[in-house]
Design a protein around this motif. Sequence first.
Motif, mmCIF file in Angstrom:
data_model
loop_
_atom_site.group_PDB
_atom_site.id
_atom_site.type_symbol
_atom_site.label_atom_id
_atom_site.label_comp_id
_atom_site.label_asym_id
_atom_site.label_seq_id
_atom_site.Cartn_x
_atom_site.Cartn_y
_atom_site.Cartn_z
ATOM 1 N N LEU A 1 129.030 13.540 48.172
ATOM 2 C CA LEU A 1 130.373 14.247 49.052
ATOM 3 C C LEU A 1 131.500 12.770 48.718
ATOM 4 O O LEU A 1 132.893 13.074 48.336
ATOM 5 C CB LEU A 1 130.035 14.174 50.486
ATOM 6 C CG LEU A 1 130.856 15.230 51.081
ATOM 7 C CD1 LEU A 1 131.488 16.956 49.843
ATOM 8 C CD2 LEU A 1 130.809 16.112 52.501
ATOM 9 N N GLU A 2 131.377 11.749 49.269
ATOM 10 C CA GLU A 2 131.979 10.976 49.559
ATOM 11 C C GLU A 2 132.690 10.628 47.978
ATOM 12 O O GLU A 2 133.454 10.529 48.137
ATOM 13 C CB GLU A 2 131.910 9.485 50.074
ATOM 14 C CG GLU A 2 132.329 8.762 50.329
ATOM 15 C CD GLU A 2 132.569 7.075 50.610
ATOM 16 O OE1 GLU A 2 132.022 5.985 50.226
ATOM 17 O OE2 GLU A 2 130.496 7.217 51.856
ATOM 18 N N VAL A 3 131.709 10.447 47.839
ATOM 19 C CA VAL A 3 132.251 10.438 45.501
ATOM 20 C C VAL A 3 133.111 11.142 44.988
ATOM 21 O O VAL A 3 133.808 11.088 43.826
ATOM 22 C CB VAL A 3 130.634 9.636 44.721
ATOM 23 C CG1 VAL A 3 130.661 9.728 43.307
ATOM 24 C CG2 VAL A 3 129.818 8.672 44.946
ATOM 25 N N LEU A 4 132.287 12.115 45.825
ATOM 26 C CA LEU A 4 133.371 13.581 44.523
ATOM 27 C C LEU A 4 134.361 13.553 45.420
ATOM 28 O O LEU A 4 136.076 13.676 45.152
ATOM 29 C CB LEU A 4 132.429 15.150 44.907
ATOM 30 C CG LEU A 4 131.034 15.422 44.561
ATOM 31 C CD1 LEU A 4 130.229 16.817 45.396
ATOM 32 C CD2 LEU A 4 131.234 15.260 42.646
ATOM 33 N N LYS A 5 135.007 13.298 46.258
ATOM 34 C CA LYS A 5 136.348 12.804 47.030
ATOM 35 C C LYS A 5 137.035 11.595 46.274
ATOM 36 O O LYS A 5 137.939 12.093 46.072
ATOM 37 C CB LYS A 5 136.526 12.579 48.975
ATOM 38 C CG LYS A 5 137.280 13.010 49.692
ATOM 39 C CD LYS A 5 137.174 12.995 50.683
ATOM 40 C CE LYS A 5 139.117 12.922 52.184
ATOM 41 N NZ LYS A 5 138.164 12.702 52.709
ATOM 42 N N ASP A 6 136.213 10.770 46.254
ATOM 43 C CA ASP A 6 137.197 9.621 45.353
ATOM 44 C C ASP A 6 137.324 9.646 44.197
ATOM 45 O O ASP A 6 138.380 9.573 43.758
ATOM 46 C CB ASP A 6 136.496 8.384 45.986
ATOM 47 C CG ASP A 6 136.718 8.042 46.879
ATOM 48 O OD1 ASP A 6 136.808 8.438 48.132
ATOM 49 O OD2 ASP A 6 135.364 7.272 47.778
#
Length: 269
Positions: free
Chosen positions: A163-168
């Motif tokens: 989820l963090e990767v997707l946001k970045d």
Amino acid sequence: MTQSIVIQVGQCGNQIGCRFWDLALREHAQYSKAGAYDEPLSSFFRNTDTRHGVQRDIPLGEGKGRIGMLKARAVLVDMEEGVVSELLSEPLGEVFDNRMLLTDVSGSGNNWAVGNKMYGTKYHENIVETLRKSAELCDCLQSFFILHSMGGGTGSGVGTKILEVLKDEFPEVYRFVVAVFPSADDDVITSPYNRLMKRAFTEEKMFKCSLSLISVLALHELTEKADCVLPIDNQVIVHEYSLFMKQNLAASLKLCTEMLIFLCFFSSL
């Protein structure tokens, strides 16, 4: 037409995802009797041609709209390869693209820190690359759907990292999260802590919170990184299933009693 990518994380996410793809195909088969590759189907599936030994995507509108070999717009992630291997061995396994798999052997041991800190760091580049490959196969990527559990090590730990990767990496693409909250009968002793770790890994005093508060805090963490969170309370599902089984048992006993009375009456004639 826009497309969506489903990311199945951990045992729970992959098992739910498998049922989702099966249901999607069944419903489309009822909707489109001709078996055509149309816009609704292209939202979650790619139409591919493998006749010449090389997988080639057939754009919407080519090939007279006929279905060649469907490939789900899915990324399968699990740090214990057993569940993913089982899915691939099933009849539905052909719908998954082998290039969109990310697995390990040992698993996360139902530990959020192992999934998020160890595997999340170890496979960070692989996660980014796999997501980019999947996104490049879309004409107009609209959203990501993450299916995962809040209790397991891979589901809660790696799921949060993804989820963090997707946001970045994809800040303009919608991020929908389907999070399954464990029931009170969960046999994984670390599941309450895994839910809490998603909120505050270093705050030891938070370990004394009640399970309901832990769930609220974990949900708050998800809302900071997701555009929409769709929580599933496994306790409610367990309760409804128990009621369903009791009703079926009562109906079965009533039917058996009626049949017994009928047989006794018939034999007395």
